[in-house]
Design a protein around this motif. Structure first.
Motif, PDB file in Angstrom:
ATOM      1  N   LEU A  40      58.933  46.347  41.567  1.00  0.00           N
ATOM      2  CA  LEU A  40      58.180  45.056  41.527  1.00  0.00           C
ATOM      3  C   LEU A  40      58.672  44.182  42.742  1.00  0.00           C
ATOM      4  O   LEU A  40      60.159  44.110  42.778  1.00  0.00           O
ATOM      5  N   LYS A  41      58.087  43.355  43.249  1.00  0.00           N
ATOM      6  CA  LYS A  41      58.657  42.077  44.066  1.00  0.00           C
ATOM      7  C   LYS A  41      57.785  40.982  43.855  1.00  0.00           C
ATOM      8  O   LYS A  41      56.636  41.177  44.127  1.00  0.00           O
ATOM      9  N   ASP A  42      58.187  39.859  43.735  1.00  0.00           N
ATOM     10  CA  ASP A  42      57.404  38.558  43.544  1.00  0.00           C
ATOM     11  C   ASP A  42      56.141  38.925  43.017  1.00  0.00           C
ATOM     12  O   ASP A  42      55.083  38.232  43.007  1.00  0.00           O
ATOM     13  N   GLY A  43      56.501  39.582  41.588  1.00  0.00           N
ATOM     14  CA  GLY A  43      55.259  39.491  40.737  1.00  0.00           C
ATOM     15  C   GLY A  43      54.277  40.547  41.050  1.00  0.00           C
ATOM     16  O   GLY A  43      53.016  40.730  40.401  1.00  0.00           O
ATOM     17  N   HIS A  44      54.406  41.610  41.905  1.00  0.00           N
ATOM     18  CA  HIS A  44      53.516  42.392  42.555  1.00  0.00           C
ATOM     19  C   HIS A  44      54.222  43.833  42.345  1.00  0.00           C
ATOM     20  O   HIS A  44      55.532  43.880  42.597  1.00  0.00           O
ATOM     21  N   ILE A  45      53.373  44.919  42.029  1.00  0.00           N
ATOM     22  CA  ILE A  45      53.941  46.132  42.405  1.00  0.00           C
ATOM     23  C   ILE A  45      53.737  46.527  43.578  1.00  0.00           C
ATOM     24  O   ILE A  45      52.527  46.653  44.086  1.00  0.00           O
ATOM     25  N   VAL A  46      54.796  46.939  43.944  1.00  0.00           N
ATOM     26  CA  VAL A  46      54.905  47.245  45.562  1.00  0.00           C
ATOM     27  C   VAL A  46      55.225  48.882  46.231  1.00  0.00           C
ATOM     28  O   VAL A  46      55.076  49.005  47.199  1.00  0.00           O
ATOM     29  N   ARG A  47      55.709  49.447  45.147  1.00  0.00           N
ATOM     30  CA  ARG A  47      56.075  50.882  45.495  1.00  0.00           C
ATOM     31  C   ARG A  47      56.533  51.458  44.400  1.00  0.00           C
ATOM     32  O   ARG A  47      56.738  50.963  43.179  1.00  0.00           O
ATOM     33  N   GLU A  48      56.247  52.915  44.270  1.00  0.00           N
ATOM     34  CA  GLU A  48      56.630  53.901  43.149  1.00  0.00           C
ATOM     35  C   GLU A  48      57.318  55.072  43.690  1.00  0.00           C
ATOM     36  O   GLU A  48      56.648  55.370  44.876  1.00  0.00           O
ATOM     37  N   LEU A  49      57.871  55.782  43.048  1.00  0.00           N
ATOM     38  CA  LEU A  49      58.705  57.019  43.505  1.00  0.00           C
ATOM     39  C   LEU A  49      58.353  58.057  42.264  1.00  0.00           C
ATOM     40  O   LEU A  49      58.329  57.494  41.039  1.00  0.00           O
ATOM     41  N   LEU A  50      58.182  59.270  42.403  1.00  0.00           N
ATOM     42  CA  LEU A  50      58.227  60.284  41.384  1.00  0.00           C
ATOM     43  C   LEU A  50      59.308  61.173  41.494  1.00  0.00           C
ATOM     44  O   LEU A  50      59.747  61.436  42.426  1.00  0.00           O
ATOM     45  N   SER A  51      60.115  61.142  40.417  1.00  0.00           N
ATOM     46  CA  SER A  51      61.143  62.204  40.282  1.00  0.00           C
ATOM     47  C   SER A  51      62.218  61.671  41.285  1.00  0.00           C
ATOM     48  O   SER A  51      62.610  62.851  41.830  1.00  0.00           O
ATOM     49  N   PRO A  52      62.707  60.875  41.521  1.00  0.00           N
ATOM     50  CA  PRO A  52      63.524  60.470  42.614  1.00  0.00           C
ATOM     51  C   PRO A  52      64.964  60.692  42.503  1.00  0.00           C
ATOM     52  O   PRO A  52      65.178  60.638  41.134  1.00  0.00           O
ATOM     53  N   SER A  53      65.751  60.876  43.278  1.00  0.00           N
ATOM     54  CA  SER A  53      67.305  60.857  43.106  1.00  0.00           C
ATOM     55  C   SER A  53      67.727  59.402  43.300  1.00  0.00           C
ATOM     56  O   SER A  53      67.150  58.424  43.458  1.00  0.00           O
ATOM     57  N   ALA A  54      68.862  59.184  42.737  1.00  0.00           N
ATOM     58  CA  ALA A  54      69.515  57.802  42.701  1.00  0.00           C
ATOM     59  C   ALA A  54      69.642  57.275  44.397  1.00  0.00           C
ATOM     60  O   ALA A  54      69.459  56.022  44.432  1.00  0.00           O
ATOM     61  N   ASP A  55      69.962  58.181  45.233  1.00  0.00           N
ATOM     62  CA  ASP A  55      70.138  57.542  46.506  1.00  0.00           C
ATOM     63  C   ASP A  55      68.715  57.216  47.065  1.00  0.00           C
ATOM     64  O   ASP A  55      68.587  56.066  47.690  1.00  0.00           O
ATOM     65  N   GLU A  56      67.666  57.779  46.537  1.00  0.00           N
ATOM     66  CA  GLU A  56      66.278  57.471  46.974  1.00  0.00           C
ATOM     67  C   GLU A  56      65.790  55.851  46.461  1.00  0.00           C
ATOM     68  O   GLU A  56      65.243  55.197  46.820  1.00  0.00           O
ATOM     69  N   VAL A  57      66.339  56.006  44.846  1.00  0.00           N
ATOM     70  CA  VAL A  57      65.972  54.619  44.501  1.00  0.00           C
ATOM     71  C   VAL A  57      66.735  53.520  45.150  1.00  0.00           C
ATOM     72  O   VAL A  57      66.137  52.573  45.452  1.00  0.00           O
ATOM     73  N   LEU A  58      68.209  53.827  45.468  1.00  0.00           N
ATOM     74  CA  LEU A  58      68.837  52.734  46.001  1.00  0.00           C
ATOM     75  C   LEU A  58      68.314  52.337  47.628  1.00  0.00           C
ATOM     76  O   LEU A  58      68.170  51.206  47.980  1.00  0.00           O
ATOM     77  N   GLU A  59      67.825  53.388  48.182  1.00  0.00           N
ATOM     78  CA  GLU A  59      67.139  53.155  49.633  1.00  0.00           C
ATOM     79  C   GLU A  59      65.915  52.420  49.412  1.00  0.00           C
ATOM     80  O   GLU A  59      65.844  51.427  50.250  1.00  0.00           O
ATOM     81  N   THR A  60      65.169  52.689  48.469  1.00  0.00           N
ATOM     82  CA  THR A  60      63.881  51.972  48.204  1.00  0.00           C
ATOM     83  C   THR A  60      64.175  50.416  47.926  1.00  0.00           C
ATOM     84  O   THR A  60      63.543  49.400  48.388  1.00  0.00           O
ATOM     85  N   MET A  61      65.145  50.402  47.056  1.00  0.00           N
ATOM     86  CA  MET A  61      65.572  48.797  46.774  1.00  0.00           C
ATOM     87  C   MET A  61      66.172  48.122  47.921  1.00  0.00           C
ATOM     88  O   MET A  61      65.776  46.842  48.091  1.00  0.00           O
ATOM     89  N   LYS A  62      66.683  48.730  48.850  1.00  0.00           N
ATOM     90  CA  LYS A  62      67.358  48.272  50.062  1.00  0.00           C
ATOM     91  C   LYS A  62      66.132  47.638  50.963  1.00  0.00           C
ATOM     92  O   LYS A  62      66.424  46.556  51.718  1.00  0.00           O
ATOM     93  N   HIS A  63      65.068  48.015  51.022  1.00  0.00           N
ATOM     94  CA  HIS A  63      63.907  47.937  51.879  1.00  0.00           C
ATOM     95  C   HIS A  63      63.019  47.224  51.308  1.00  0.00           C
ATOM     96  O   HIS A  63      61.744  46.994  51.974  1.00  0.00           O
ATOM     97  N   LEU A  64      62.861  46.720  49.917  1.00  0.00           N
ATOM     98  CA  LEU A  64      61.837  46.044  49.356  1.00  0.00           C
ATOM     99  C   LEU A  64      61.699  44.677  50.147  1.00  0.00           C
ATOM    100  O   LEU A  64      60.556  44.065  50.082  1.00  0.00           O
ATOM    101  N   ASP A  65      62.729  43.971  50.743  1.00  0.00           N
ATOM    102  CA  ASP A  65      62.612  42.781  51.362  1.00  0.00           C
ATOM    103  C   ASP A  65      61.370  42.787  52.511  1.00  0.00           C
ATOM    104  O   ASP A  65      60.928  41.860  53.019  1.00  0.00           O
TER     105      ASP A  65
END
Length: 262
Positions: A219-244
């Motif tokens: 989520l970002k600013d009250g919206h669902i903006v992305r999802e991942l299926l069966s991700p690794s910790a690195d994939e989750v971290l990378e996604t969080m970095k690019h949410l901005d």
């Protein structure tokens, strides 16, 4: 909505606003999401993204400004106090960062407390499965002060599952645990979904914790903006970095890997 459609809980165009006029704050802006049965879903996002608000609305802990929330066959939106109490007692389990165990009760008594409150008998076979899965067989007679933090959280997990709720909501369940204890709790939640068919929804800020989930919703600013299926910790971290870089103004934007039910 039918419980047979494979959806344990869902939000339909849910808005949550606090305050009014110029002071109004929109925590959720038209969120729609389905949470599938027997899956472990993590909800992530930066501070103020609405992740905890979404979980609280789904669990019936907070009302919505508009939209609908369902748990199983029960429409949560519009329930009065009695209906909400019954929902939380019979259909929903909770695991919080604070263990919320009663200090005067043994581990076994804490685990079975929701059943006692609801006047229900303990399903001994299921109780044994849960207790053995979390490794508490030799700790059932101990009180919380005689247990480690990890053991206390495992008691809280067992308590949430013993009544076989439609959904277990976990709010930062490993926030007060060391890495080993946290891994044990997360492993139990993962097994609960994969082996026992329990639906788990967890709010977390920890990419490693989210990597235990089958699905991670961002989520970002009250919206669902992305999802991942069966991700690794690195994939989750990378996604969080690019949410901005994700633009959400005007509509809900969803980017995902693999199939999605959003």
């Amino acid at each position: 909505m039918s419980a047979s459609d494979g959806v344990a809980a869902r939000a339909v165009d849910v808005w949550k606003e606090y305050g009014s006029g110029d002071a109004a704050v929109t925590a959720l802006a038209g969120v729609s999401v389905e949470l599938e049965r027997s899956r472990f879903t993590a909800i992530m996002g930066p501070s103020g993204s609405g992740k905890s608000t979404l979980m609280h609305c789904l669990a019936g802990l907070d009302d919505v400004t508009r939209g609908e929330v369902w748990v199983g066959d029960t429409k949560v939106t519009g329930l009065r106090d009695k209906g909400l109490t019954e929902l939380r007692r019979d259909k929903v389990g909770f695991i919080f960062q604070q263990f919320n165990l009663l200090p005067t009760l043994t581990a076994e008594e804490n685990i079975t407390l929701p059943l006692a409150i609801g006047g229900k008998k303990v399903d001994q076979a299921w109780f044994d499965v849960v207790v053995d899965t979390v490794g508490l067989r030799d700790r059932l007679s101990h009180r919380p002060t005689q247990l480690s933090g990890g053991q206390q959280q495992r008691v809280a997990c067992a308590r949430a599952l013993v009544s076989r709720p439609d959904v277990v909501f976990a709010d930062e369940p490993t926030g007060n645990l060391d890495s080993q204890s946290g891994a044990e709790v997360l492993g139990f939640l993962q097994r609960s979904a994969r082996e026992f068919g329990q639906t788990i929804v967890m709010v977390t800020h920890d990419p490693n914790a989210a990597s235990y989930a089958d699905r991670v919703i961002f989520l970002k600013d009250g919206h669902i903006v992305r999802e991942l299926l069966s991700p690794s910790a690195d994939e989750v971290l990378e996604t969080m970095k690019h949410l901005d870089s994700v633009q959400v103004a005007g509509s809900q934007v969803v980017q995902h890997s693999g199939s999605s039910r959003v």
